[in-house]
Design a protein around this motif. Sequence first.
Motif, PDB file in Angstrom:
ATOM      1  N   LYS A   1       0.850  -1.128  -0.149  1.00 58.67           N
ATOM      2  CA  LYS A   1      -0.024  -0.012  -0.116  1.00 58.67           C
ATOM      3  C   LYS A   1       0.811   1.301  -0.070  1.00 58.67           C
ATOM      4  CE  LYS A   1      -3.803  -2.312   2.692  1.00 58.67           C
ATOM      5  NZ  LYS A   1      -4.470  -2.352   3.808  1.00 58.67           N
ATOM      6  N   ASN A   2       0.372   2.306  -0.650  1.00 60.48           N
ATOM      7  CA  ASN A   2       0.958   3.487  -0.658  1.00 60.48           C
ATOM      8  C   ASN A   2       1.489   4.155   0.970  1.00 60.48           C
ATOM      9  OD1 ASN A   2       1.256   3.500  -3.683  1.00 60.48           O
ATOM     10  ND2 ASN A   2      -0.717   4.773  -3.626  1.00 60.48           N
ATOM     11  N   GLU A   3       0.670   3.770   1.645  1.00 58.77           N
ATOM     12  CA  GLU A   3       0.776   4.541   3.034  1.00 58.77           C
ATOM     13  C   GLU A   3       1.236   3.314   3.995  1.00 58.77           C
ATOM     14  OE1 GLU A   3      -3.150   6.340   3.911  1.00 58.77           O
ATOM     15  OE2 GLU A   3      -2.672   7.791   2.444  1.00 58.77           O
ATOM     16  N   TRP A   4       2.224   2.402   3.516  1.00 59.36           N
ATOM     17  CA  TRP A   4       2.560   1.315   4.296  1.00 59.36           C
ATOM     18  C   TRP A   4       3.226   1.719   5.531  1.00 59.36           C
ATOM     19  CZ3 TRP A   4       7.777   1.700   5.656  1.00 59.36           C
ATOM     20  CH2 TRP A   4       8.448   2.306   4.795  1.00 59.36           C
TER      21      TRP A   4
ATOM     22  N   PHE B   1       6.182   1.566  11.860  1.00 59.67           N
ATOM     23  CA  PHE B   1       6.984   1.919  12.969  1.00 59.67           C
ATOM     24  C   PHE B   1       6.481   1.765  14.241  1.00 59.67           C
ATOM     25  CE2 PHE B   1       9.506   3.433   9.174  1.00 59.67           C
ATOM     26  CZ  PHE B   1      10.828   2.864   9.617  1.00 59.67           C
ATOM     27  N   SER B   2       5.757   0.717  14.704  1.00 57.57           N
ATOM     28  CA  SER B   2       5.247   0.591  16.102  1.00 57.57           C
ATOM     29  C   SER B   2       5.576  -0.389  16.691  1.00 57.57           C
ATOM     30  CB  SER B   2       3.637   0.884  15.781  1.00 57.57           C
ATOM     31  OG  SER B   2       3.171  -0.181  15.123  1.00 57.57           O
ATOM     32  N   GLY B   3       5.226  -0.510  17.986  1.00 56.88           N
ATOM     33  CA  GLY B   3       5.524  -1.767  18.616  1.00 56.88           C
ATOM     34  C   GLY B   3       7.002  -2.394  18.694  1.00 56.88           C
TER      35      GLY B   3
END
Length: 98
Positions: free
Chosen positions: A6-9, A14-16
Amino acid sequence: MNTTIKNEWYTNFFSGLNCEMWERAVSTEWTTNEVDFLIETMEIKPGNTLLDIPCGYGRHAIELAKRGVQVTGVDIFTEFLQTLQKRAVIEQVSVNII
């Protein structure tokens, strides 16, 4: 097998665990060497202002602030910015966090 990215990968990448991995993967020496390179290459002096995008958890921002640079750190990840805020307090440096 085709994989669609997806374009907004980056909105949840960047979490957890990924945040924890990045914080643990980089040594203090590595950060110091990178900041030394930036200061020399960009001729950064104490009192200069610098914009750090994306600042992540602030490893460069903190080190630059320790050296007298006025740093503004920008990132879209709240988890990283919270870590940066805590580290700035511990290190007793000022970083403008956005």
